[in-house]
Design an enzyme around this catalytic site. Sequence first.
Site, PDB file in Angstrom:
ATOM      1  N   ASN A   8       2.975 -27.573 100.026  1.00  0.00           N
ATOM      2  CA  ASN A   8       4.160 -27.086  99.311  1.00  0.00           C
ATOM      3  C   ASN A   8       3.771 -26.829  97.842  1.00  0.00           C
ATOM      4  O   ASN A   8       3.279 -27.740  97.162  1.00  0.00           O
ATOM      5  CB  ASN A   8       5.267 -28.144  99.412  1.00  0.00           C
ATOM      6  CG  ASN A   8       6.527 -27.726  98.685  1.00  0.00           C
ATOM      7  OD1 ASN A   8       6.471 -27.293  97.541  1.00  0.00           O
ATOM      8  ND2 ASN A   8       7.662 -27.863  99.336  1.00  0.00           N
ATOM      9  N   HIS A  11       5.959 -27.191  92.953  1.00  0.00           N
ATOM     10  CA  HIS A  11       5.808 -27.807  91.637  1.00  0.00           C
ATOM     11  C   HIS A  11       4.804 -27.089  90.743  1.00  0.00           C
ATOM     12  O   HIS A  11       4.734 -27.364  89.540  1.00  0.00           O
ATOM     13  CB  HIS A  11       5.528 -29.299  91.764  1.00  0.00           C
ATOM     14  CG  HIS A  11       6.739 -30.007  92.304  1.00  0.00           C
ATOM     15  ND1 HIS A  11       7.976 -29.893  91.707  1.00  0.00           N
ATOM     16  CD2 HIS A  11       6.924 -30.761  93.403  1.00  0.00           C
ATOM     17  CE1 HIS A  11       8.861 -30.574  92.413  1.00  0.00           C
ATOM     18  NE2 HIS A  11       8.255 -31.107  93.448  1.00  0.00           N
ATOM     19  N   HIS A  44      10.272 -23.756  98.706  1.00  0.00           N
ATOM     20  CA  HIS A  44      11.724 -23.908  98.858  1.00  0.00           C
ATOM     21  C   HIS A  44      12.376 -22.992  97.833  1.00  0.00           C
ATOM     22  O   HIS A  44      12.232 -23.205  96.630  1.00  0.00           O
ATOM     23  CB  HIS A  44      12.088 -25.387  98.592  1.00  0.00           C
ATOM     24  CG  HIS A  44      13.535 -25.713  98.775  1.00  0.00           C
ATOM     25  ND1 HIS A  44      14.014 -26.997  98.661  1.00  0.00           N
ATOM     26  CD2 HIS A  44      14.614 -24.953  99.060  1.00  0.00           C
ATOM     27  CE1 HIS A  44      15.323 -27.017  98.869  1.00  0.00           C
ATOM     28  NE2 HIS A  44      15.710 -25.778  99.105  1.00  0.00           N
ATOM     29  N   ARG A  46      15.387 -22.418  96.123  1.00  0.00           N
ATOM     30  CA  ARG A  46      16.655 -23.131  95.925  1.00  0.00           C
ATOM     31  C   ARG A  46      17.709 -22.167  95.402  1.00  0.00           C
ATOM     32  O   ARG A  46      17.394 -21.169  94.754  1.00  0.00           O
ATOM     33  CB  ARG A  46      16.464 -24.301  94.951  1.00  0.00           C
ATOM     34  CG  ARG A  46      15.521 -25.372  95.489  1.00  0.00           C
ATOM     35  CD  ARG A  46      15.493 -26.587  94.573  1.00  0.00           C
ATOM     36  NE  ARG A  46      16.685 -27.376  94.702  1.00  0.00           N
ATOM     37  CZ  ARG A  46      16.757 -28.546  95.340  1.00  0.00           C
ATOM     38  NH1 ARG A  46      15.694 -29.090  95.889  1.00  0.00           N
ATOM     39  NH2 ARG A  46      17.890 -29.202  95.403  1.00  0.00           N
ATOM     40  N   ARG A  50      15.361 -23.099  90.589  1.00  0.00           N
ATOM     41  CA  ARG A  50      14.770 -23.935  89.530  1.00  0.00           C
ATOM     42  C   ARG A  50      13.243 -23.896  89.520  1.00  0.00           C
ATOM     43  O   ARG A  50      12.626 -24.162  88.512  1.00  0.00           O
ATOM     44  CB  ARG A  50      15.253 -25.373  89.642  1.00  0.00           C
ATOM     45  CG  ARG A  50      14.681 -26.115  90.826  1.00  0.00           C
ATOM     46  CD  ARG A  50      15.048 -27.561  90.793  1.00  0.00           C
ATOM     47  NE  ARG A  50      16.451 -27.791  91.022  1.00  0.00           N
ATOM     48  CZ  ARG A  50      16.942 -28.940  91.514  1.00  0.00           C
ATOM     49  NH1 ARG A  50      16.121 -29.932  91.770  1.00  0.00           N
ATOM     50  NH2 ARG A  50      18.217 -29.099  91.719  1.00  0.00           N
ATOM     51  N   GLU A  71      11.488 -22.891 103.124  1.00  0.00           N
ATOM     52  CA  GLU A  71      12.546 -23.917 103.164  1.00  0.00           C
ATOM     53  C   GLU A  71      13.788 -23.352 102.513  1.00  0.00           C
ATOM     54  O   GLU A  71      13.712 -22.747 101.435  1.00  0.00           O
ATOM     55  CB  GLU A  71      12.125 -25.138 102.354  1.00  0.00           C
ATOM     56  CG  GLU A  71      11.340 -26.147 103.107  1.00  0.00           C
ATOM     57  CD  GLU A  71      11.037 -27.340 102.215  1.00  0.00           C
ATOM     58  OE1 GLU A  71      11.812 -27.628 101.281  1.00  0.00           O
ATOM     59  OE2 GLU A  71       9.998 -27.956 102.435  1.00  0.00           O
ATOM     60  N   THR A 102      14.901 -32.951  97.447  1.00  0.00           N
ATOM     61  CA  THR A 102      15.701 -33.155  98.663  1.00  0.00           C
ATOM     62  C   THR A 102      15.765 -34.660  98.956  1.00  0.00           C
ATOM     63  O   THR A 102      14.738 -35.330  99.009  1.00  0.00           O
ATOM     64  CB  THR A 102      15.039 -32.416  99.845  1.00  0.00           C
ATOM     65  OG1 THR A 102      14.735 -31.089  99.409  1.00  0.00           O
ATOM     66  CG2 THR A 102      15.964 -32.356 101.036  1.00  0.00           C
ATOM     67  N   GLU A 153      11.797 -31.304 111.397  1.00  0.00           N
ATOM     68  CA  GLU A 153      10.902 -31.923 110.423  1.00  0.00           C
ATOM     69  C   GLU A 153      11.493 -33.284 110.117  1.00  0.00           C
ATOM     70  O   GLU A 153      12.623 -33.381 109.613  1.00  0.00           O
ATOM     71  CB  GLU A 153      10.783 -31.085 109.143  1.00  0.00           C
ATOM     72  CG  GLU A 153       9.831 -31.772 108.159  1.00  0.00           C
ATOM     73  CD  GLU A 153       9.605 -31.028 106.852  1.00  0.00           C
ATOM     74  OE1 GLU A 153       9.736 -29.781 106.823  1.00  0.00           O
ATOM     75  OE2 GLU A 153       9.305 -31.712 105.858  1.00  0.00           O
ATOM     76  N   HIS A 193       7.858 -35.285 103.188  1.00  0.00           N
ATOM     77  CA  HIS A 193       8.537 -35.814 102.015  1.00  0.00           C
ATOM     78  C   HIS A 193       7.908 -37.132 101.582  1.00  0.00           C
ATOM     79  O   HIS A 193       7.991 -38.126 102.286  1.00  0.00           O
ATOM     80  CB  HIS A 193      10.041 -36.009 102.206  1.00  0.00           C
ATOM     81  CG  HIS A 193      10.749 -35.912 100.894  1.00  0.00           C
ATOM     82  ND1 HIS A 193      11.223 -34.724 100.383  1.00  0.00           N
ATOM     83  CD2 HIS A 193      10.970 -36.828  99.947  1.00  0.00           C
ATOM     84  CE1 HIS A 193      11.723 -34.926  99.196  1.00  0.00           C
ATOM     85  NE2 HIS A 193      11.583 -36.190  98.900  1.00  0.00           N
TER      86      HIS A 193
HETATM   87  N1  PXP Z   1       9.615 -31.341 103.378  1.00  0.00           N
HETATM   88  C1  PXP Z   1      10.795 -31.029 102.808  1.00  0.00           C
HETATM   89  C2  PXP Z   1      11.913 -30.587 103.695  1.00  0.00           C
HETATM   90  C3  PXP Z   1      10.980 -31.092 101.419  1.00  0.00           C
HETATM   91  O1  PXP Z   1      12.154 -30.751 100.879  1.00  0.00           O
HETATM   92  C4  PXP Z   1       9.877 -31.486 100.617  1.00  0.00           C
HETATM   93  C5  PXP Z   1      10.035 -31.529  99.134  1.00  0.00           C
HETATM   94  O2  PXP Z   1      10.153 -30.265  98.613  1.00  0.00           O
HETATM   95  C6  PXP Z   1       8.664 -31.785 101.248  1.00  0.00           C
HETATM   96  C7  PXP Z   1       8.573 -31.735 102.634  1.00  0.00           C
HETATM   97  C8  PXP Z   1       7.456 -32.171 100.473  1.00  0.00           C
HETATM   98  O3  PXP Z   1       7.683 -33.378  99.815  1.00  0.00           O
HETATM   99  P1  PXP Z   1       6.679 -33.857  98.709  1.00  0.00           P
HETATM  100  O4  PXP Z   1       6.712 -32.846  97.606  1.00  0.00           O
HETATM  101  O5  PXP Z   1       7.214 -35.189  98.312  1.00  0.00           O
HETATM  102  O6  PXP Z   1       5.327 -33.939  99.360  1.00  0.00           O
END
Ligand code: PXP
Length: 241
Positions: A8, A11, A44, A46, A50, A71, A102, A153, A193
């Site tokens: 992902n 960030h 994602h 949003r 953001r 996402e 999330t 998921e 997550h």
């Molecule tokens: N899965 C989902 C559905 C999420 O919303 C997130 C966070 O954006 C992640 C996985 C990844 O989480 P992390 O950034 O804590 O690894």
Amino acid sequence: MTTDLLINIDHVATLRNARKETLPDPVHAAAAAEAAGADGIVFHLREDRRHITERDVRLLKQVVRTKLDFELSTDPDVVRICCEVQPELATLVPERREEVTTECGLDVIAHRKRLRDVVAQLRQAGVEEVALFVDPVLDEIDATLETGADCIELHTGDFANATNANERERCAGELARAAEHAHAAGLVVHAGHGLDYCNYPAFRATVPHIREVSIGFAVIARAILVGMEQAVREMRHIVKS
Ligand code: PXP
């Protein structure tokens, strides 16, 4: 079963947007992650934009050569963009503006009808697979089956945030039961997550049937110190071993 590692890159966009700059570019980060062996890229979009923007989404669609996981919430405007982009995978998640990230899985039982409609809309538009992000609760998994989604998921946040060994073991047990239940019902099981370089081995040892994991924050945080490719290679080594 080997587990695919999807990275992902939200960030990277968070950092870019902090100074309203053009760098670091999440599209460059996606290419670096793929070069280091990531099996896919997650973002994602949003409602408040953001971090990831529509510009990022369109470019990621063109650049990513592995698997793209979009996402999204059930907001009609974002669903429309997802339908246009046609990622390989769309993962539906709950979204609240006040949250930093999330915070929990979808309430599939309460929103069954809307979710069924959105799953159908995405599939009709050509999205190959649709996943629902759910807590490891058996009733939510049963409700997921009624929406027509292909995958769940599993939300691993409680496991990741556990503050002692007993709690971590309890959360891993819940995830394992949920994964067994979903797999037996014919759903493909993903997870994500809060998974990181330290907690992943315990997760892998306890929770079966995980087809893919989505990992963001831990990898991007490490990438700032060692570079994106190195950070992805290290996580890949842990996920694949
Ligand atoms: N899965 C989902 C559905 C999420 O919303 C997130 C966070 O954006 C992640 C996985 C990844 O989480 P992390 O950034 O804590 O690894």
